[in-house]
Structures are given as structure tokens and as C-alpha cells.
Design a protein around this motif. Structure first.
Motif, PDB file in Angstrom:
ATOM      1  N   ALA A 140       8.658   4.072   6.671  1.00  0.00           N
ATOM      2  CA  ALA A 140       7.343   3.943   7.305  1.00  0.00           C
ATOM      3  C   ALA A 140       6.238   3.810   6.262  1.00  0.00           C
ATOM      4  O   ALA A 140       5.317   3.001   6.413  1.00  0.00           O
ATOM      5  CB  ALA A 140       7.084   5.155   8.202  1.00  0.00           C
ATOM      6  N   ASP A 141       6.325   4.595   5.182  1.00  0.00           N
ATOM      7  CA  ASP A 141       5.322   4.531   4.121  1.00  0.00           C
ATOM      8  C   ASP A 141       5.374   3.185   3.395  1.00  0.00           C
ATOM      9  O   ASP A 141       4.335   2.635   3.021  1.00  0.00           O
ATOM     10  CB  ASP A 141       5.519   5.676   3.118  1.00  0.00           C
ATOM     11  CG  ASP A 141       5.031   7.020   3.659  1.00  0.00           C
ATOM     12  OD1 ASP A 141       4.261   7.016   4.634  1.00  0.00           O
ATOM     13  OD2 ASP A 141       5.426   8.064   3.104  1.00  0.00           O
ATOM     14  N   GLU A 142       6.578   2.650   3.201  1.00  0.00           N
ATOM     15  CA  GLU A 142       6.728   1.342   2.549  1.00  0.00           C
ATOM     16  C   GLU A 142       6.116   0.236   3.403  1.00  0.00           C
ATOM     17  O   GLU A 142       5.481  -0.685   2.880  1.00  0.00           O
ATOM     18  CB  GLU A 142       8.204   1.060   2.270  1.00  0.00           C
ATOM     19  CG  GLU A 142       8.747   1.865   1.090  1.00  0.00           C
ATOM     20  CD  GLU A 142      10.246   1.680   0.881  1.00  0.00           C
ATOM     21  OE1 GLU A 142      10.896   1.060   1.759  1.00  0.00           O
ATOM     22  OE2 GLU A 142      10.763   2.165  -0.144  1.00  0.00           O
ATOM     23  N   LEU A 143       6.290   0.347   4.719  1.00  0.00           N
ATOM     24  CA  LEU A 143       5.696  -0.641   5.630  1.00  0.00           C
ATOM     25  C   LEU A 143       4.166  -0.565   5.589  1.00  0.00           C
ATOM     26  O   LEU A 143       3.486  -1.593   5.640  1.00  0.00           O
ATOM     27  CB  LEU A 143       6.203  -0.423   7.057  1.00  0.00           C
ATOM     28  CG  LEU A 143       7.659  -0.811   7.317  1.00  0.00           C
ATOM     29  CD1 LEU A 143       8.095  -0.394   8.721  1.00  0.00           C
ATOM     30  CD2 LEU A 143       7.863  -2.318   7.126  1.00  0.00           C
ATOM     31  N   LEU A 144       3.639   0.658   5.488  1.00  0.00           N
ATOM     32  CA  LEU A 144       2.189   0.823   5.372  1.00  0.00           C
ATOM     33  C   LEU A 144       1.673   0.219   4.067  1.00  0.00           C
ATOM     34  O   LEU A 144       0.625  -0.422   4.038  1.00  0.00           O
ATOM     35  CB  LEU A 144       1.821   2.311   5.405  1.00  0.00           C
ATOM     36  CG  LEU A 144       1.393   2.924   6.738  1.00  0.00           C
ATOM     37  CD1 LEU A 144       0.971   4.373   6.531  1.00  0.00           C
ATOM     38  CD2 LEU A 144       0.275   2.137   7.406  1.00  0.00           C
ATOM     39  N   ALA A 145       2.437   0.433   2.998  1.00  0.00           N
ATOM     40  CA  ALA A 145       2.057  -0.128   1.696  1.00  0.00           C
ATOM     41  C   ALA A 145       2.052  -1.651   1.749  1.00  0.00           C
ATOM     42  O   ALA A 145       1.138  -2.300   1.213  1.00  0.00           O
ATOM     43  CB  ALA A 145       3.018   0.366   0.610  1.00  0.00           C
ATOM     44  N   ILE A 146       3.039  -2.227   2.412  1.00  0.00           N
ATOM     45  CA  ILE A 146       3.111  -3.686   2.571  1.00  0.00           C
ATOM     46  C   ILE A 146       1.910  -4.185   3.378  1.00  0.00           C
ATOM     47  O   ILE A 146       1.341  -5.239   3.089  1.00  0.00           O
ATOM     48  CB  ILE A 146       4.449  -4.092   3.249  1.00  0.00           C
ATOM     49  CG1 ILE A 146       5.612  -3.848   2.281  1.00  0.00           C
ATOM     50  CG2 ILE A 146       4.420  -5.554   3.700  1.00  0.00           C
ATOM     51  CD1 ILE A 146       6.984  -3.945   2.924  1.00  0.00           C
ATOM     52  N   LYS A 147       1.501  -3.392   4.368  1.00  0.00           N
ATOM     53  CA  LYS A 147       0.333  -3.752   5.186  1.00  0.00           C
ATOM     54  C   LYS A 147      -0.928  -3.813   4.319  1.00  0.00           C
ATOM     55  O   LYS A 147      -1.730  -4.752   4.430  1.00  0.00           O
ATOM     56  CB  LYS A 147       0.164  -2.724   6.310  1.00  0.00           C
ATOM     57  CG  LYS A 147      -0.983  -2.995   7.281  1.00  0.00           C
ATOM     58  CD  LYS A 147      -1.066  -1.891   8.334  1.00  0.00           C
ATOM     59  CE  LYS A 147      -2.164  -2.176   9.341  1.00  0.00           C
ATOM     60  NZ  LYS A 147      -1.837  -3.310  10.225  1.00  0.00           N
ATOM     61  N   ILE A 148      -1.090  -2.822   3.453  1.00  0.00           N
ATOM     62  CA  ILE A 148      -2.250  -2.793   2.555  1.00  0.00           C
ATOM     63  C   ILE A 148      -2.241  -4.014   1.638  1.00  0.00           C
ATOM     64  O   ILE A 148      -3.252  -4.706   1.467  1.00  0.00           O
ATOM     65  CB  ILE A 148      -2.268  -1.512   1.703  1.00  0.00           C
ATOM     66  CG1 ILE A 148      -2.408  -0.283   2.596  1.00  0.00           C
ATOM     67  CG2 ILE A 148      -3.420  -1.550   0.691  1.00  0.00           C
ATOM     68  CD1 ILE A 148      -2.200   1.040   1.873  1.00  0.00           C
ATOM     69  N   GLU A 149      -1.082  -4.276   1.034  1.00  0.00           N
ATOM     70  CA  GLU A 149      -0.947  -5.375   0.077  1.00  0.00           C
ATOM     71  C   GLU A 149      -1.130  -6.733   0.744  1.00  0.00           C
ATOM     72  O   GLU A 149      -1.709  -7.651   0.166  1.00  0.00           O
ATOM     73  CB  GLU A 149       0.425  -5.312  -0.609  1.00  0.00           C
ATOM     74  CG  GLU A 149       0.579  -4.103  -1.521  1.00  0.00           C
ATOM     75  CD  GLU A 149       2.023  -3.837  -1.917  1.00  0.00           C
ATOM     76  OE1 GLU A 149       2.236  -3.200  -2.959  1.00  0.00           O
ATOM     77  OE2 GLU A 149       2.937  -4.245  -1.176  1.00  0.00           O
ATOM     78  N   GLY A 150      -0.658  -6.835   1.992  1.00  0.00           N
ATOM     79  CA  GLY A 150      -0.710  -8.120   2.681  1.00  0.00           C
ATOM     80  C   GLY A 150      -2.027  -8.417   3.372  1.00  0.00           C
ATOM     81  O   GLY A 150      -2.497  -9.552   3.367  1.00  0.00           O
ATOM     82  N   GLU A 151      -2.640  -7.379   3.957  1.00  0.00           N
ATOM     83  CA  GLU A 151      -3.844  -7.586   4.766  1.00  0.00           C
ATOM     84  C   GLU A 151      -5.134  -7.211   4.040  1.00  0.00           C
ATOM     85  O   GLU A 151      -6.224  -7.565   4.487  1.00  0.00           O
ATOM     86  CB  GLU A 151      -3.723  -6.792   6.075  1.00  0.00           C
ATOM     87  CG  GLU A 151      -2.537  -7.233   6.944  1.00  0.00           C
ATOM     88  CD  GLU A 151      -2.417  -6.393   8.211  1.00  0.00           C
ATOM     89  OE1 GLU A 151      -3.376  -5.666   8.544  1.00  0.00           O
ATOM     90  OE2 GLU A 151      -1.359  -6.471   8.862  1.00  0.00           O
TER      91      GLU A 151
END
Length: 272
Positions: A140-151
Motif C-alpha cells: 500500500a505504501d509503495e502504491l502511494l509512493a508511485i502516486k506521488i511520483e506519477g501525479e
């Protein structure tokens, strides 16, 4: 508060200090997306007899945001804090940590027990007990990190301020909510994403089995509306010999934001 920078272990760490000459010391560690600014309303309520030091954790505020995820791991952040405290000649203090900062404060106290004379944990946990829980949270934390990096940062902060954990902050004044938002917007995408990957609840060690090692006074503070952390605090209290659990009425996860005067009163009691 005086804003300062000190280089330790190859990174620049931002910190604030007030009442530099006072004999008693209290150190503050903020939560995820926070900075030293979050503690200013609390510190303003404290007497001049207390030296207050607030630290920007790695990837936050004025502290560097290194590229390498491993640099954000708990063991690295503890070494950073210890190097900072030694350089400031701070070796006997009350340690206050909120949420992510509470997890770090707990880990620091267990690692360097001789330096902390009392510990205050606000809406904090010792990590997760089960491997399955850790794996799920890590994902879940990795998905949040990807969200930050992507959006990008702005989109993430829009999302983050509306999660259920902060629902009770909707009742704060527009001015206060805007101040919280501005503090979050001053972070960096790299710092937040890396912090989630390296120091999220899923990636940090679990300290549940070590709680009985704590011999100093420990105060666990949670908000009435934050049921998840109420339960965690009660479970922690059952394992820590010299501890108390205080519930603050009509507030959620960030007690120090929603009721700063009562929070300041509580932490001052721990220094007596």
C-alpha cells in the motif's frame, strides 16, 4: 523559533530551537508530510524554562531528501538523530513524537534508552505485528509512493488531506486548514515518496515485543475520534510497565493540531 541547519552523516538536517539556555529539554518529531512548523503552536504554549528542539525528519521540511531509498530506513534515521543530538550536546530530554515521528521516537528510545528521560507518543504505533500485515502495508505504501511520483505533489496533497484519518480536521478554521495545507505543499515529491518506501509502517521493524524494555515514563495520547489508534495505544499500555494512555475528547489523529492548548498542558505534565 530560530531555524537552523546542521550537517550530519552526509545530509543537512533542518531544526528549530527556542529557549536555548533553558535547563530542561523537550525534542519534537513531526508526522508524515509535516515539519517543525507543526509544533510552533505547542511550543508557544510552553514556558521559557523549557528548551524546545523540533527536527525536520529526512525528506521533510528543510532536511535533505536523498535519492537512495535505503537512506530513509529506520536504522539510518536513528543514526542521524543520534549524531544531531550529540552535536547539539542534547543527551537528557523528553521526546515527543507524532504518528510517523512517534514511530521514530519509540525506536530511538529503545535504541538509545539512556538519553530519553520520558517519552510522549501521539497517535503512534510500534509497527505491525504480523508478517502478512507488514507485506500488505508495504504494498500500500509503495502504491502511494508511485502516486506521488506519477501525479505530483499537488495532486497527492489534495488526496491526502481528504483521507478518513484527517476527517475531524474539517471543523478547523479556514486559516488553520490553509496553514496545514501550505506546510504539506512545501515538501518534495522525492522526499515523501522515499519516506513511504523506506520508513513506512510496513517497511520499519516491529517493536511490539520490545515494549516491555521501556522503563521510563511513557505517555500515549490519542484522540477520541481516532478509534484505530485508541486501540493500538491501549494494547501498548498493556505491555509498557510505566505508561499511561490519555484520550483527548472531540479530536482525531492530530491532537496537537486540533487542540494545541490541551496537548501542551499534557506534555508539560510529563516534565514534572
Amino acid at each position: 523559533m530560530e531555524q537552523l541547519i546542521k550537517s550530519v552523516r552526509g545530509v543537512k538536517i533542518g531544526y528549530s530551537i527556542m529557549n536555548k539556555e533553558a535547563s530542561e529539554t523537550m525534542v519534537f518529531l513531526h508526522g508524515f508530510t509535516g515539519s517543525t512548523k507543526t509544533w510552533e503552536p505547542i511550543i508557544e504554549c510552553l514556558p521559557s524554562t523549557v528548551r524546545c528542539i523540533a527536527v525536520d525528519l529526512l525528506g521533510h521540511g528543510k532536511t535533505d531528501a536523498p535519492q537512495e531509498t535505503r537512506r530513509y530506513e529506520m536504522k539510518e534515521q536513528l543514526l542521524d538523530l543520534q549524531a544531531l543530538f550529540i552535536s547539539l550536546q542534547v543527551t537528557d530530554f523528553t521526546l515527543v513524537g507524532y504518528s510517523m515521528g512517534g514511530r521514530i521516537a519509540l525506536a530511538y528510545t529503545l535504541t538509545y534508552p539512556k538519553h530519553v528521560k520520558s517519552l510522549v507518543l501521539e497517535s503512534a504505533s510500534p509497527g505491525l505485528q504480523l508478517v502478512t500485515e507488514q507485506q500488505a502495508r508495504l504494498k500500500a505504501d509503495e502504491l502511494l509512493a508511485i502516486k506521488i511520483e506519477g501525479e505530483g505533489l499537488l495532486a497527492f496533497i489534495d488526496f491526502w488531506q481528504d483521507i478518513p484519518l484527517f476527517q475531524s480536521q474539517k471543523k478547523l478554521s479556514d486559516l488553520k486548514r490553509q496553514a496545514i495545507r501550505q506546510e504539506r505543499l512545501q515538501q518534495s515529491s522525492l522526499g515523501l515518496a522515499s519516506s513511504l518506501k523506506g520508513m513506512g509502517t510496513g517497511s520499519q521493524p516491529s517493536y511490539w515485543t520490545q515494549l516491555n524494555e521501556l522503563k521510563i515514563p511513557v505517555t500515549l495520547i490519542t484522540g477520541e475520534l481516532d478509534e484505530k489508534f485508541q486501540l493500538i495505544a491501549q494494547q501498548m499500555k498493556n505491555r509498557i510497565e510505566n505508561s499511561q494512555h490519555l484520550e483527548v475528547l472531540a479530536v482525531g489523529h492530530a491532537i496537537h493540531v486540533e487542540n494545541p492548548v490541551q496537548f501542551a498542558t499534557i506534555i508539560m505534565e510529563q516534565m514534572k
